[in-house]
Design a protein around this motif. Structure first.
Motif, PDB file in Angstrom:
ATOM      1  N   SER A 154       3.308   3.129   5.860  1.00 14.92           N
ATOM      2  CA  SER A 154       4.556   3.339   6.786  1.00 14.92           C
ATOM      3  C   SER A 154       3.680   4.728   6.416  1.00 14.92           C
ATOM      4  CB  SER A 154       5.585   3.199   6.001  1.00 14.92           C
ATOM      5  OG  SER A 154       5.807   2.514   4.601  1.00 14.92           O
ATOM      6  N   LYS A 155       4.174   6.113   7.753  1.00 15.12           N
ATOM      7  CA  LYS A 155       3.981   6.686   8.390  1.00 15.12           C
ATOM      8  C   LYS A 155       4.804   8.142   8.303  1.00 15.12           C
ATOM      9  CE  LYS A 155       1.051   8.680  11.402  1.00 15.12           C
ATOM     10  NZ  LYS A 155       1.067   7.406  13.199  1.00 15.12           N
TER      11      LYS A 155
ATOM     12  N   PRO B 131       0.454  -1.594  -0.085  1.00  9.45           N
ATOM     13  CA  PRO B 131       0.008  -0.047  -0.515  1.00  9.45           C
ATOM     14  C   PRO B 131       0.710   1.466  -0.044  1.00  9.45           C
ATOM     15  CG  PRO B 131       0.212  -0.494   2.704  1.00  9.45           C
ATOM     16  CD  PRO B 131       0.905  -1.532   1.088  1.00  9.45           C
ATOM     17  N   PRO B 132       0.012   2.280  -0.432  1.00 13.64           N
ATOM     18  CA  PRO B 132       1.385   3.992  -0.546  1.00 13.64           C
ATOM     19  C   PRO B 132       1.159   4.245   0.683  1.00 13.64           C
ATOM     20  CG  PRO B 132      -1.147   4.020  -1.441  1.00 13.64           C
ATOM     21  CD  PRO B 132      -1.217   2.096  -0.990  1.00 13.64           C
ATOM     22  N   ALA B 133       2.261   5.211   1.548  1.00 19.04           N
ATOM     23  CA  ALA B 133       2.603   5.586   2.627  1.00 19.04           C
ATOM     24  C   ALA B 133       1.928   6.427   2.628  1.00 19.04           C
ATOM     25  CB  ALA B 133       4.606   5.720   2.462  1.00 19.04           C
TER      26      ALA B 133
ATOM     27  N   ARG C  41      13.768   6.157   3.109  1.00 19.00           N
ATOM     28  CA  ARG C  41      13.279   6.547   4.860  1.00 19.00           C
ATOM     29  C   ARG C  41      11.978   6.208   5.334  1.00 19.00           C
ATOM     30  NH1 ARG C  41      16.351  12.492   4.623  1.00 19.00           N
ATOM     31  NH2 ARG C  41      18.594  11.318   4.648  1.00 19.00           N
ATOM     32  N   ILE C  42      10.928   6.712   4.029  1.00 20.77           N
ATOM     33  CA  ILE C  42       9.418   6.728   4.901  1.00 20.77           C
ATOM     34  C   ILE C  42       9.751   4.920   5.058  1.00 20.77           C
ATOM     35  CG2 ILE C  42       7.488   5.988   4.643  1.00 20.77           C
ATOM     36  CD1 ILE C  42       7.721   9.118   2.820  1.00 20.77           C
ATOM     37  N   GLY C  43      10.091   4.143   4.500  1.00 19.11           N
ATOM     38  CA  GLY C  43      10.009   2.464   4.224  1.00 19.11           C
ATOM     39  C   GLY C  43      10.385   2.073   5.645  1.00 19.11           C
TER      40      GLY C  43
END
Lengths: 220, 799
Positions: free
Chosen positions: B348-349, B212-214, B336-338
């Motif tokens: 991810s948030k 899913p998209p971040a 990074r968001i990963g």
């Protein structure tokens, strides 16, 4: 010859006028004496032999050609090389024929003295006289500074930088002594503010910055 | 097709884990020579990579080295080891897993050469070092698998080239070896796969579901962001609130210096005493390890960090990633968001915290780009011959070699598949003799050819020095910082920064303030200090270039702010720029001229990308120097070039003339600072000069001289030398980007809009604090230096 049309910085040591040139050479007009220190000729050869690194092998040619220019300008009676003229005795042997020829041409018609350094204990096989130190008119020239008064020495390769500028080779002097910058191309340097150099100048000293259009004196 | 051993399937079931389809596929294809797995962070990439190894080692007892795992980061190997021990212990396997990085002790490294573990976790540099030992054939003869993690990151740099050369060597020593690359999402998987295969073989690609998209938002703060600066201090109260509302937060900064300042201020405002740590590459190994451990044990609520934590580190509890400062590269942002919410199927948030007004616009543009999965392209500069030279020396360290064999070997590396024998011989000659027109080193060649035609080191002792200088990362000289009186090492600062310190001055390191006491044997001695106004240690760090696409987006946003949902403060900032000066347009070049700090400044907005803006800076200042306009320096970003000098410039159309710029291109190429910097890096990698030498370490005296002298000497006496050729090519490909300058000039058709301002504009303000300033050593600086000398003399009463 008279070199005051050249850009120089003049100071006196034991009442003798010395002129620091921007190239890092010292001119004593009253004696017709040109002094250069720490030429480190053959440095690339020594580095290759000892460390296995092969730097561009052109530094002896370049150093001699710069020395030639200053000799051309000042026409000295006597050239004094203040020690560590060769990076070691094997490096001296490594000089190419072309470099030897250049050196012979430079030596023609004038006296030439090699002062012993820590890298090149005497004697040497090239032309010119070899000495441990040399005195003239109350000045003494030797490779490493001692406690003697009115002394011209080299050895430390002093460098100095001021705000807005780059680190430059520098003469360091007070009214008792002068320590000359290295003239050779592949020579590093030691900061003029380091304790080894400051040791010889307990009070006020002047650093004369070289390499620019004119020598630049600043208080140290 | 391979099937997974029952015990592993059962263990997975016991953990209530199920195998992802891509993990299954990787395993089924694990007999293939070369595989590339592309999966998002949290997709179990590493587990997929190691499953074939675990299965192999489960079925038969294996002595010696079975699998090498290579990652770009030291920190990653420690982390992987922890994660790997879980299944190994769970399955009751008797397998040794060991790290081998720059941080590994000498004793262990020596032991590993005699008695290697079955699984070795290492970095490209440590692997290169390992193949340089005479024991290499013995160590690697049984090697079955090589896993390259974060392959996308490695492929962007010379580290990747070095790794691929090492693999070509391993391929020869261990013909059974199979390779697997693990990568995050990339724009061109085929290109990465081709690069990874041993040429002419091909790599099979396994693509995982991207998930899913971040969930990425931009922080809306009640406080106003400043015009310039990169610290993000204004947002500290908001960030503390976010930290308190999440389990564990990572706070990323673009530079180490920014991380240091931010951490300091965060700590001062941290009234509820949340446990927060700091982590970056200049901190000591111990300091980094203790933060990593505290993090894994859940003892920290937040870590302020930089790229040293950037790649794929598996922080189970992280549920929020905060990026302070605009992400200079969308790919990096997505990676990074990963870091957060490390579960494959949960979004991810992340929270973006623009550090200044301009960065608000940058963040909006970056967000838009990440939403459309328009990832940045990376460009590389042809065959990296400096890395090849180093590889030849490494090969020589491990014993005599045959040139034909080595040539064949290195041609299996993608980057060198077109390399001619002539070019290879030129590199070999450089390694052997220095490659000079003046053949001066007949007696002291580095490599000599024996009667049986094999090449070897003339002096075997040279191997130790060569090994000390393995690697392609150009770390500037750094000095250790220690507490006075034999205290512990706090971290490192760059030599150039240390040289500017005077005793008593304070600076920040590792989140604490220290006072500079003295320099002793190449360590910076410090003591504790209470100063409120410390300086910040300078780290040149990595400069990220924003993609051109992002620059274009930003130009669009600036011109049509109403079409984008910008925060109110950004809108009023754009209005202010509009009324005080102008908004840059696509069809003309805006130049703002203003005085600042006693110098004439000019900001040229070309939006042409950092390389082109940098080249423009070099060309224009070169011409200014010729015209006696005494430029002092410039700095380039992706959007603009800021030039400062002693004289007011009013001949901009003349300076920006396309044909004069082109005319100058060749002349400048030779003499400029960027070329010298490139030369330094190239000749260090190729082994002409040393980064580390035993002497230097011992005496601390500056025995070395500037590489600029070597550059000037070569230019004068040997202009066709290999090092100059490599330098020129690299500078042309990587830095010049003259094409984009021409595009910009073409697009704007000579329309130049020069505006004189009383002071800096909102848009130019961030440029004043930009890092990476390029000094111009010319008339201007000599004038200033002479002025300084005058003032010093006068002050001392010597004039």
């Amino acid at each position: 010859m008279h070199v005051d049309q050249m850009n120089t910085y003049s100071f006196t040591l034991n009442k003798i006028i010395l002129q620091a040139l921007s190239s890092g050479a010292l001119w004593v007009e009253s004696e017709g004496l040109l002094c250069v220190s720490d030429l480190h000729l053959g440095k690339s050869d020594r580095i290759a032999r000892r460390l296995g690194l092969m730097l561009p092998p052109y530094e002896s040619t370049e150093t001699l050609s710069r020395l030639g220019e200053i000799i051309e300008q000042t026409k000295p009676r006597l050239v004094l090389c203040l020690g560590d003229s060769f990076d070691d005795l094997e490096a001296e042997a490594s000089l190419s024929q072309a470099e030897r020829d250049t050196l012979n041409t430079l030596q023609a018609g004038r006296d030439w003295i090699w002062i012993a350094g820590n890298h090149d204990p005497l004697p040497l096989s090239v032309g010119g006289q070899c000495m441990r130190d040399f005195s003239i008119n109350g000045l003494v020239f030797r490779h490493e500074a001692t406690d003697a008064l009115f002394e011209v020495s080299g050895h430390y390769h002093p460098k100095h930088r001021i705000k807005n500028g780059r680190s430059r080779p520098a003469f360091i002097h007070d009214e008792r002594r002068v320590i000359m910058p290295a003239f050779g191309l592949y020579t590093g340097g030691l900061s003029a503010t380091s304790s080894e150099i400051r040791h010889w100048f307990p009070n006020r000293a002047i650093a004369v910055l070289c390499g620019g259009a004119t020598p630049m004196p600043v208080p140290l | 097709m391979q099937t997974l051993p029952l015990a592993i399937t059962k263990w997975f079931k016991d953990q209530r884990w199920s195998l992802h389809p891509h993990q299954q596929e990787v395993f089924e294809r694990s007999a293939e020579k070369s595989l590339l797995l592309i999966a998002p962070t949290g997709g179990g990439k590493t587990m997929a990579g190691f499953l074939p190894t675990l299965a192999d080692l489960m079925c038969e007892r294996f002595e010696g080295l079975h699998t090498i795992y290579v990652s770009p980061l030291k920190a990653l190997t420690a982390d992987i080891r922890r994660n790997l021990m879980r299944p190994i212990e769970g399955l009751g396997l008797n397998i040794r897993v060991e790290d081998r990085t720059g941080d590994t002790s000498q004793t262990l490294k020596r032991r590993q050469r005699v008695d290697p573990p079955q699984i070795l976790l290492t970095t490209p540099e440590s692997l290169a070092l390992l193949i340089s030992y005479e024991e290499a054939p013995k160590i690697f003869s049984g090697l079955q698998r090589v896993i390259v993690d974060e392959a996308h990151a490695l492929s962007e740099s010379k580290r990747g080239d070095q790794l691929m050369l090492a693999l070509s060597r391993l391929e020869r020593l261990a013909p059974n070896m199979r390779r697997m690359a693990l990568s995050a999402t990339v724009d061109d998987p085929r290109a990465l796969a081709n690069e990874f295969a041993p040429h002419p073989a091909t790599t099979h690609i396994v693509l995982a579901d991207p998930g899913p998209p971040a969930d990425i938002r931009i922080l809306s703060s009640a406080n106003r962001a400043p015009w310039s600066g990169g610290g993000g201090r204004y947002a500290i109260p908001d960030i503390l609130k976010e930290i308190a509302n999440h389990k564990t937060t990572l706070v990323f900064h673009n530079t180490r210096a920014q991380a240091e300042i931010f951490f300091h201020h965060l700590w001062m405002e941290n009234e509820s005493d949340l446990p927060i740590g700091i982590h970056h590459g200049s901190l000591s190994k111990d300091a980094r390890a203790s933060v990593e451990n505290a993090m894994v044990n859940g003892e920290l609520r937040a870590v302020v960090c930089t790229g040293s934590l950037d790649l794929g580190i598996d922080w189970g509890n992280v549920d929020l990633v905060i990026q302070v400062g605009a992400p200079k590269n969308v790919k990096r942002l997505v990676q990074r968001i990963g870091r957060s919410n490390h579960r494959y199927n949960a979004p991810s948030k992340a929270l973006l915290v623009p550090a200044n007004q301009f960065e608000i616009v940058e963040c909006v543009a970056a967000l838009e780009a990440s939403g459309t999965y328009a990832l940045d392209k990376t460009e590389k500069a042809g065959e990296p011959l400096d890395v090849l030279c180093q590889h030849i020396l490494i090969r020589a360290c491990s014993g005599p070699f045959d040139a034909d064999e080595l040539f064949e070997e290195m041609r299996t590396v993608g980057a060198f598949k077109e390399t001619t024998r002539r070019t290879f011989d030129e590199c070999l000659d450089f390694c052997a003799t220095g490659g000079y027109a003046l053949r001066a080193y007949d007696k002291w060649q580095r490599l000599t050819q024996r009667p049986d035609r094999l090449w070897q080191l003339r002096d075997p002792r040279a191997a130790a020095r060569i090994r000390m200088n393995i690697g392609t990362i150009q770390d500037t000289d750094t000095l250790k910082v220690k507490m006075r009186g034999g205290g512990r090492t706090l971290g490192e600062v760059e030599e150039a920064f240390a040289a500017t310190l005077t005793p008593g001055e304070t600076f920040m390191i590792g989140g604490q303030i220290v006072k500079y006491e003295a320099m002793r044997e190449l360590t910076v001695q410090v003591s504790r200090s209470q100063s409120k106004t410390p300086r910040v240690a300078v780290f040149s760090g990595t400069k990220f270039a924003t993609s051109l696409e992002l620059s274009e987006r930003i130009l669009r946003i600036l011109n049509n702010p109403e079409q984008y949902r910008l925060p109110e403060q950004a809108n009023s900032w754009i209005d202010l720029q509009q009324s005080f000066s102008e908004i840059p347009k696509t069809d003309s070049i805006l130049i703002e001229c203003f005085p600042h700090d006693g110098r004439c400044h000019a900001c040229l907005y070309g939006f042409a990308g950092r390389n082109a803006q940098q080249t423009l800076g070099l060309l224009v200042t070169h011409r200014m120097e010729k015209l006696g306009l005494a430029p002092l320096g410039f700095v380039a970003t992706d959007y603009a070039t800021l030039i400062w000098g002693l004289e007011q410039v009013d001949s901009w159309p003349q300076l920006l003339n396309s044909s004069t710029l082109r005319e100058d291109l060749d002349g400048w190429l030779a003499g400029n600072a960027v070329m010298k910097r490139t030369f330094r890096s190239v000749s260090t990698i190729a082994g002409l000069i040393e980064r580390n030498s035993p002497q230097h370490k011992k005496t601390g005296r500056q025995a070395t001289f500037s590489s600029d002298i070597l550059y000037d000497t070569l230019r004068k006496y040997d202009p066709d030398h290999l090092m100059l050729k490599i330098t020129r090519r690299e500078a042309l490909a990587g830095l010049v980007d003259f094409g984009r300058i021409e595009e910009m000039l073409e697009r704007t058709k000579g329309r130049i809009n020069v505006i004189s301002l009383a002071h800096v504009s909102p848009l130019a303000a961030p440029m004043l604090l930009e890092v990476g300033k390029v000094p111009i050593y010319g008339e201007g600086r000599e004038r200033l230096e002479a002025e300084t000398a005058q003032i010093l003399l006068r002050t001392a009463g010597l004039e």
